[in-house]
Design a protein around this motif. Structure first.
Motif, PDB file in Angstrom:
ATOM      1  N   ALA A 230       0.837  -1.199   0.000  1.00 49.38           N
ATOM      2  CA  ALA A 230       0.000   0.000   0.000  1.00 49.38           C
ATOM      3  C   ALA A 230       0.874   1.251   0.000  1.00 49.38           C
ATOM      4  N   ALA A 231       1.942   1.204   0.781  1.00 50.16           N
ATOM      5  CA  ALA A 231       2.836   2.350   0.851  1.00 50.16           C
ATOM      6  C   ALA A 231       3.554   2.553  -0.483  1.00 50.16           C
ATOM      7  N   LEU A 232       4.007   1.448  -1.049  1.00 49.83           N
ATOM      8  CA  LEU A 232       4.703   1.542  -2.332  1.00 49.83           C
ATOM      9  C   LEU A 232       3.767   2.031  -3.454  1.00 49.83           C
ATOM     10  N   PHE A 233       2.502   1.571  -3.389  1.00 48.80           N
ATOM     11  CA  PHE A 233       1.517   1.932  -4.434  1.00 48.80           C
ATOM     12  C   PHE A 233       1.311   3.440  -4.499  1.00 48.80           C
ATOM     13  N   LYS A 234       1.340   4.063  -3.279  1.00 54.97           N
ATOM     14  CA  LYS A 234       1.132   5.507  -3.246  1.00 54.97           C
ATOM     15  C   LYS A 234       2.279   6.258  -3.927  1.00 54.97           C
ATOM     16  N   LYS A 235       3.441   5.619  -4.044  1.00 51.86           N
ATOM     17  CA  LYS A 235       4.591   6.259  -4.696  1.00 51.86           C
ATOM     18  C   LYS A 235       4.513   6.180  -6.234  1.00 51.86           C
ATOM     19  N   LEU A 236       3.655   5.258  -6.729  1.00 50.71           N
ATOM     20  CA  LEU A 236       3.557   5.097  -8.198  1.00 50.71           C
ATOM     21  C   LEU A 236       2.947   6.344  -8.841  1.00 50.71           C
ATOM     22  N   THR A 237       3.443   6.664 -10.019  1.00 47.94           N
ATOM     23  CA  THR A 237       2.864   7.785 -10.795  1.00 47.94           C
ATOM     24  C   THR A 237       2.259   7.243 -12.091  1.00 47.94           C
ATOM     25  N   SER A 238       1.313   8.004 -12.636  1.00 47.47           N
ATOM     26  CA  SER A 238       0.682   7.688 -13.956  1.00 47.47           C
ATOM     27  C   SER A 238      -0.012   6.333 -13.955  1.00 47.47           C
ATOM     28  N   VAL A 239      -0.649   5.976 -12.860  1.00 52.20           N
ATOM     29  CA  VAL A 239      -1.366   4.690 -12.808  1.00 52.20           C
ATOM     30  C   VAL A 239      -2.525   4.686 -13.791  1.00 52.20           C
ATOM     31  N   ASP A 240      -3.292   5.800 -13.809  1.00 55.35           N
ATOM     32  CA  ASP A 240      -4.447   5.867 -14.709  1.00 55.35           C
ATOM     33  C   ASP A 240      -4.010   5.800 -16.182  1.00 55.35           C
ATOM     34  N   SER A 241      -2.862   6.439 -16.488  1.00 52.15           N
ATOM     35  CA  SER A 241      -2.366   6.438 -17.862  1.00 52.15           C
ATOM     36  C   SER A 241      -2.028   5.027 -18.314  1.00 52.15           C
ATOM     37  N   VAL A 242      -1.436   4.229 -17.380  1.00 56.25           N
ATOM     38  CA  VAL A 242      -1.105   2.837 -17.722  1.00 56.25           C
ATOM     39  C   VAL A 242      -2.366   2.066 -18.065  1.00 56.25           C
ATOM     40  N   LEU A 243      -3.375   2.200 -17.203  1.00 58.72           N
ATOM     41  CA  LEU A 243      -4.617   1.451 -17.438  1.00 58.72           C
ATOM     42  C   LEU A 243      -5.320   1.921 -18.707  1.00 58.72           C
ATOM     43  N   LYS A 244      -5.302   3.227 -18.940  1.00 55.06           N
ATOM     44  CA  LYS A 244      -5.954   3.750 -20.144  1.00 55.06           C
ATOM     45  C   LYS A 244      -5.261   3.243 -21.408  1.00 55.06           C
ATOM     46  N   ARG A 245      -3.934   3.270 -21.399  1.00 55.57           N
ATOM     47  CA  ARG A 245      -3.194   2.804 -22.589  1.00 55.57           C
ATOM     48  C   ARG A 245      -3.395   1.305 -22.792  1.00 55.57           C
ATOM     49  N   MET A 246      -3.409   0.536 -21.694  1.00 56.97           N
ATOM     50  CA  MET A 246      -3.655  -0.909 -21.822  1.00 56.97           C
ATOM     51  C   MET A 246      -5.070  -1.176 -22.332  1.00 56.97           C
ATOM     52  N   THR A 247      -6.011  -0.329 -21.894  1.00 60.85           N
ATOM     53  CA  THR A 247      -7.397  -0.491 -22.385  1.00 60.85           C
ATOM     54  C   THR A 247      -7.466  -0.207 -23.886  1.00 60.85           C
ATOM     55  N   ILE A 248      -6.752   0.856 -24.311  1.00 59.50           N
ATOM     56  CA  ILE A 248      -6.734   1.177 -25.761  1.00 59.50           C
ATOM     57  C   ILE A 248      -6.151   0.005 -26.545  1.00 59.50           C
ATOM     58  N   ILE A 249      -5.059  -0.584 -26.025  1.00 64.91           N
ATOM     59  CA  ILE A 249      -4.466  -1.764 -26.673  1.00 64.91           C
ATOM     60  C   ILE A 249      -5.488  -2.893 -26.739  1.00 64.91           C
ATOM     61  N   GLY A 250      -6.221  -3.079 -25.647  1.00 61.17           N
ATOM     62  CA  GLY A 250      -7.245  -4.136 -25.615  1.00 61.17           C
ATOM     63  C   GLY A 250      -8.341  -3.903 -26.630  1.00 61.17           C
ATOM     64  N   VAL A 251      -8.757  -2.631 -26.771  1.00 62.81           N
ATOM     65  CA  VAL A 251      -9.804  -2.287 -27.750  1.00 62.81           C
ATOM     66  C   VAL A 251      -9.313  -2.599 -29.170  1.00 62.81           C
ATOM     67  N   ILE A 252      -8.067  -2.189 -29.458  1.00 61.94           N
ATOM     68  CA  ILE A 252      -7.516  -2.446 -30.800  1.00 61.94           C
ATOM     69  C   ILE A 252      -7.432  -3.943 -31.063  1.00 61.94           C
ATOM     70  N   LEU A 253      -6.981  -4.692 -30.073  1.00 60.81           N
ATOM     71  CA  LEU A 253      -6.884  -6.152 -30.240  1.00 60.81           C
ATOM     72  C   LEU A 253      -8.254  -6.790 -30.377  1.00 60.81           C
ATOM     73  N   SER A 254      -9.266  -6.239 -29.700  1.00 56.69           N
ATOM     74  CA  SER A 254     -10.635  -6.759 -29.839  1.00 56.69           C
ATOM     75  C   SER A 254     -11.143  -6.521 -31.256  1.00 56.69           C
ATOM     76  N   PHE A 255     -10.845  -5.308 -31.764  1.00 57.54           N
ATOM     77  CA  PHE A 255     -11.250  -5.018 -33.143  1.00 57.54           C
ATOM     78  C   PHE A 255     -10.540  -5.964 -34.107  1.00 57.54           C
ATOM     79  N   ARG A 256      -9.255  -6.192 -33.855  1.00 57.41           N
ATOM     80  CA  ARG A 256      -8.510  -7.104 -34.724  1.00 57.41           C
ATOM     81  C   ARG A 256      -9.074  -8.505 -34.652  1.00 57.41           C
TER      82      ARG A 256
END
Length: 1135
Positions: A898-924
């Motif tokens: 939990a302590a380490l997680f709070k130090k992470l930056t750009s968590v939302d950006s990672v999930l958003k980019r992975m979601t975009i990759i997932g959408v593209i792969l779903s379309f493919r």
């Protein structure tokens, strides 16, 4: 044997006439080219080719001085005007030599002609066109050629300048005039008014010339009849008398029957101008003269040089005392020619069109008739040729206000039937040879032998010649034809020409005037020999239309355009390219320089005609395709909604007095005809196309000046270009509004287009499949062969830049249950419905259109976008590398995590980019599935073989070999454990500054980053799972595909264990998600159950993870409760 003072055999009249006539045509060609102000080697008047000395302003005064003093030579007076020429004398000599010596050649030709004419007068030669045909014809030809040459010479404006300049330069260089100059200069001066001079010159030749001309009284009037007279006589008809159809066409004057009317008129007009005295003394001569004057207003001198008959004759006769009556005759004839000649020739052409059509049709069905009726064929060709040349000449020199008689929109039909007859003669030449070989040996030889035997006097020389005729003919047999032996009767024909000369002089022991039957029989035999060995030469003699070349090219092109514009005439348009094969026959060996110009002109015209025909056909086909696409569009499902709605309303509503809306016409109504007279636009288009295609299909190829043209290839080429443009056009892609046609609608239109193109094979023998292959295969590439965008690039760009961009913007979601992307309700409504472009039927249509190659390009483009997202993800991993490294080993320590997680930056950006990759792969995935379905229909056995190959790769197989198999499988649309396209895309990202070990570590930490970030999704309002769509509205269900595929690709590249890394991911993810189960903040855990389901989706999607493995990390009871909760929540929301 003594023959008097003059021995005819020693005079060689036949040889001289032959040589001088040929040389005369050569001299005419050279003089014509000079007259057209070009150098001899550049035909047809290019102003730039004119010698610089005649256009240079500095030398203008010197040239004028020389012309003014011509033919005197002023070189001793140090004339200032000529001083400027001193510097240029060597250039003048060099550049004007060809011109000057051409004029010298003309003078020498004149000398030889005058000498021969005097010899003929001295021999008192007997002339009769019906008896000694060759001798009379060659004599008259020589007179006309000589007259024409001197007339055209007098029309060369620069003749004095050229001759004077050359001679001046010669004198300045060599100290004396050229030895030919005095005579040449005098000749130029004497022939300023050529006809006047020639009239004086021909006074002693009047008797011979008038005798030869008057012999035409049996021939010319018979040829110069009206169309009604021809019709009443059923001229050229083979079927008018069926009982005599097999009888040979015979005449006492065989060669006269196909003699050019144009040539006869020139003989008569020029001949009687030169020996005009006979017009006052002989009624037959006057009758011939008046008939010729009534038929035309102008005569052809050479090519497009014309001679206005009436004006020239009147100007000559006006100065002769006692010729008022002749002048009145000329004026009357001129009025008659202006008022009646046009309509008379128009009616003749009308008659000849039907006569030649009948003749060509009968001979096509019964080519054996070419034997007995060969004379009819050459008569027909000669008559038609004369009428076409008459029209061409007079249309270019109209002397009356009304021009209707000189515009013939059906001229192409007449030329076409001429070409058809020529084709029959060439094709069935052996048939004619067989017939006439038997005729010569079985009949002509016998009759000639009898005639010779019955001669009362037959000198030795003549006897030897005639015996050789009989022997030559008797020795002929059909076997020679069957063996392909080449016949050559030129020697026999020349011997007969010589014999005519020997027997036509006065005091000849054997006078042909007393034995006319012999002459007529020999003329017939000569025609028969030509049918055996000179068919090509006969075709040139009777039907050559090379005058169209550069000389009447504007009229030629106008006729062609008129032909194409008139649908009923377009079937005959092939005659224009065929005429280009005639052009080289107008060249002469004395002027070889013009061959290249005329050859190039014939090639360019032929190319232009065939190209225009193909364009016209292409435009008609395009119009038909447009109509068919419109009809096909009416059958699309979207148009049936209104009909169904009307039917439902009609069923549910009670009958009322008020009438409803009129029923919409259903597709297919256009095919219902009330009567046969109704002609739709499609009917007209099909009729016009069938006519034009007949023309394109008429000949497989045609040879023009050692080049071969294939008309069908022009059409094929144009169809390919138009089909390519049409397919791209039918996508209706608008870059500004980002609108594009639905793949299914485009596919319907393309199929309608292809159906029409397929039907073209019914009209033309072309390989339309080749067109489809060339065009459709190019459309599967990014750019076509012309560098233009294809439907592959357009649809790829649209799906990536429009549809998938809106998905990442949150306006569209992927619904696994529907296997489609669907619009979400938002404030700004999208201009398109995503479902209409991405459902299974649309994706199958897209696969049909793009094919495996196009779908591969689409996949590669998708993978390029994924690789750019992965590159950004790696940057984020590098930024958080230290924290992620610690988290990777601390997943079993919740507080530390939990302590380490709070130090992470750009968590939302990672999930958003992975979601975009997932959408593209779903379309493919949708695209690949559609491709597999399409290929399974087209090539089921091949697809099953590939599938079997993929499913049975041994586990121990080398990864490179396995990837090759996966690549093959992926191209067939089959799903693979490791996506080869993704591996290729991510492989290209390897950085030079980072070691492989570091790259591998980043890949591992990326999976860690995604795993520990998953719990944050629970706080998102849009993370609610919907059972109806089997997914989440913010597309996080696509993470399952992204995580599995990215992991498989990355660890294949870095040669790591995919299974171990995914186990690690599952452990971290389950640990992180279990932790949010203990959270009490409702905002943080509002969609906790929906996020739990992601673990199940990841395992279900993965070929490397199992449910047992998940059970060991994450209790299944939590999953079961999560499913229960989301379904319960869904039911309550719906209620």
């Amino acid at each position: 044997m003594s023959r008097g003072v003059i021995q005819p055999s020693q005079q060689k009249l036949a040889e001289k006439l032959t040589i001088l006539n040929d040389r005369g045509i050569g001299m005419l060609t050279r003089v014509y080219n000079i007259k057209k102000q070009g150098q001899v080697w550049k035909a047809c008047g290019d102003p730039k080719a004119k010698p610089s000395y005649l256009v240079d302003k500095n030398l203008e005064s010197a040239v004028k001085f020389i012309v003014r003093k011509f033919p005197a030579v002023e070189t001793r007076n140090n004339n200032q005007q000529l001083a400027q020429l001193q510097k240029e004398k060597s250039e003048i000599l060099k550049n004007l030599a060809l011109y000057y010596f051409t004029f010298v050649d003309v003078m020498e030709f004149k000398d030889h002609v005058c000498e021969l004419l005097n010899t003929i007068d001295a021999c008192q030669v007997f002339f009769d066109i019906t008896v000694n045909f060759d001798l009379t014809k060659n004599y008259l030809d020589l007179v006309v050629t000589y007259t024409t040459l001197m007339t055209i010479l007098s029309r060369i404006e620069e003749r004095k300048a050229i001759i004077g300049l050359y001679n001046y330069a010669h004198e300045m260089t060599h100290g004396a005039s050229d030895r030919e100059y005095p005579r040449l200069g005098q000749m130029i001066v004497d022939y300023e008014n050529p006809l006047k001079k020639l009239m004086e010159e021909f006074v002693p030749h009047g008797k011979s010339l008038s005798d030869a001309l008057i012999s035409l009284q049996m021939v010319y009037p018979r040829r110069n009849l009206s169309a009604d007279q021809w019709r009443n006589a059923q001229l050229l008809s083979l079927i008018s008398a069926p009982s005599t159809m097999l009888n040979p066409a015979q005449s006492d004057t065989m060669p006269c029957e196909y003699l050019s009317l144009d040539a006869m008129e020139k003989w008569i007009v020029f001949g009687f101008i030169l020996c005009h005295a006979v017009l006052n003394s002989d009624a037959a001569a006057l009758s011939l003269w008046k008939l010729a004057l009534q038929s035309s207003t102008c005569l052809c001198l050479f090519r497009d040089e014309v001679f206005h008959i009436h004006k020239a004759a009147e100007d000559l006769f006006v100065n002769i005392r006692g010729y008022n009556k002749r002048i009145n005759d000329i004026r009357e004839c001129k009025e008659q020619a202006l008022s009646q000649a046009g309509s008379m020739h128009r009616e003749r052409r009308k008659f000849l069109r039907s006569a030649l059509k009948e003749l060509a049709t009968v001979l096509a069905d019964q080519p054996g008739l070419l034997g007995p009726k060969a004379l009819f064929v050459f008569m027909a060709l000669s008559f038609a040729r004369d009428e076409i040349i008459w029209l061409l000449r007079h249309a270019d020199n109209i002397q009356k206000k009304s021009t209707d008689d000189f515009i013939d929109k059906h001229i192409a039909e007449l030329i076409f039937y001429m070409e058809e007859l020529r084709a029959h003669v060439r094709k069935y030449g052996p048939v004619m040879q067989r017939y006439y070989v038997q005729y010569l040996s079985g009949f002509d030889a016998v009759v000639l032998n009898e005639l010779v035997q019955n001669l009362s006097v037959c000198p030795e020389d003549e006897s030897i010649i005639m015996s050789s005729f009989v022997n030559t003919m008797t020795s002929l047999s059909v076997k020679q034809v069957e063996d392909g032996e080449v016949f050559d009767f030129r020697g026999l024909r020349l011997d007969w020409f010589r014999l005519q000369a020997y027997t036509s002089v006065s005091k000849a022991s054997l006078g042909i005037a007393d034995h006319k039957e012999l002459g007529k029989m020999m003329n017939t035999i000569i025609f028969h020999t030509k049918m055996v060995d000179s068919l090509v030469e006969m075709l040139v003699e009777t039907s050559d239309l090379s005058i169209f070349c550069s000389f009447y090219s504007r009229a030629f092109e106008k006729m062609f355009q008129q032909c194409l514009e008139l649908p009923s005439q377009s079937r005959h348009s092939i005659c224009f390219p065929l005429l280009c094969t005639h052009f080289m026959s107008c060249t002469h060996e004395l002027c070889p320089e013009e061959r290249h110009h005329i050859g190039d002109r014939s090639l360019s015209l032929c190319n232009m005609f065939l190209d225009e025909m193909a364009k016209q056909a292409r435009n008609l086909i395009t119009d038909i395709c447009t109509e068919q696409c419109t009809l096909s569009d009416q059958l699309l499902p979207k148009h049936c909604a209104k009909t169904i709605s009307q039917a439902v309303n009609k069923k549910s509503k009670k009958a009322t007095g008020k009438k409803g809306e009129p029923e919409r016409e259903k597709p297919g109504v256009e095919s219902m005809r009330k009567n046969r007279l109704l002609v739709t636009n499609l009917d007209k288009l099909h009729t016009a196309l069938s006519e034009l295609c007949f023309s394109i299909n008429y000949v497989p190829n045609l040879a023009v000046w050692e080049h071969t043209f294939t008309p069908r290839e022009y059409l094929t080429s144009h169809l390919e270009i138009r089909f390519t443009k049409s397919i791209v056009g039918m996508t209706m892609y608008n870059q500004a509004t980002q609108e594009i046609a639905k793949p299914s609608e485009l596919l319907t239109s393309v199929r309608a287009y292809m159906t029409v193109l397929q039907s073209i094979e019914n009209y033309v023998t072309i390989d339309i499949t080749r067109v489809f292959n060339n065009v459709l295969l190019q459309q599967t590439q990014h750019l076509d062969s012309h560098g233009e965008p294809t439907i592959t690039s357009l649809y790829t760009n649209w799906y990536l830049e429009t549809l998938l961009r809106q998905v990442s913007n949150g306006h569209i979601a992927y619904f696994p249950a529907m296997k489609a992307f669907v619009n979400l309700p938002t404030e700004n409504e999208l201009t398109f419905n995503a479902e209409e472009y991405s459902d299974i039927s649309e994706m199958r249509s897209l696969s049909e259109l793009l094919g495996p190659y196009g779908m591969k390009f689409l996949s590669e483009s998708l993978m390029w976008h994924i690789s750019s997202q992965v590159a950004e993800l790696k940057k984020l991993v590098v930024e958080n590398m230290e924290v992620l490294t610690q988290m990777r080993t601390s997943f079993d320590k919740p507080e530390h995590m939990a302590a380490l997680f709070k130090k992470l930056t750009s968590v939302d950006s990672v999930l958003k980019r992975m979601t975009i990759i997932g959408v593209i792969l779903s379309f493919r995935s949708l695209a690949q599935e559609a491709l597999r379905d399409v290929l399974s229909c087209h090539i089921p056995f091949l697809v099953s073989s590939v599938e079997d190959f993929k499913d049975h790769i041994p586990r121990e197989t080398d990864m490179k070999v396995a990837m090759n198999v996966y690549e093959l499988s992926s191209a067939a649309g089959l799903p693979c454990e490791i996506d080869p396209a993704l591996v290729v895309a991510l492989s290209s990202q390897k950085s030079e500054n980072i070691s492989p070990e570091e790259e591998y570590k980043i890949a591992c930490l990326l999976m860690v980053f995604v795993a520990v970030s998953l719990p944050t999704l629970a706080s998102n309002v849009m993370s609610q799972y919907s059972p109806a769509i089997e997914g989440h509205c913010n597309n996080i269900h696509c993470l399952a595909k992204a995580i599995n595929q990215i992991a498989a690709a990355l660890f294949t590249i870095h040669k790591g264990s995919i299974e171990d890394r995914l186990k690690e991911f599952l452990a971290l993810a389950s640990s992180s998600l279990l932790k949010i189960g203990q959270e009490t903040d409702k905002m943080t855990t509002r969609n906790r159950e929906s996020v739990y389901l992601l673990l199940d989706m990841i395992v279900q999607e993965s070929p490397f993870l199992t449910m047992d493995l998940l059970e060991s990390c994450f209790p299944y009871v939590l999953l079961r409760n999560a499913y229960h909760a989301v379904y319960k929540q869904s039911i309550s929301a719906n209620a």
